[in-house]
Motif scaffolding. Sequence first.
Motif: not given
Length: 117
Positions: A25, A28-30, A32
């Motif tokens: 969680k 980093p968002k990249e 996901v």
Amino acid sequence: MRDYKKYIVWQKSHQLVLDIYKITKQYPKEEVFGLVSQMRRSSSSIPTNISEGAGRNSDKEFCRFLYIAFGSSNEIEYQLILSKDLNYIDNEIASVLISNIEEVKKMLNKLISTLEK
């Protein structure tokens, strides 16, 4: 038919999945759809294959699924090493999780050896 929930290796691998979901969680968002997705799939594959194999009719079939679970445990182990090297998780967390994976792998090996006799 075996009750997979009674296997300590299933219980420990299920807990590993919960731990992986928790730590990823924070990635980093990249990541996901990259590393996070891979880690969640490979970790959940361990208890999934144990439970599927336990529902099979023979020890030989059960072993086949345990070998797949073992392969998935190697996969998540590498992904944790990569996560540590990319500084997504710190060394201490990685070390604890890798130690848990090593324990699961030993338990899988022992169960496989018992069934193949």
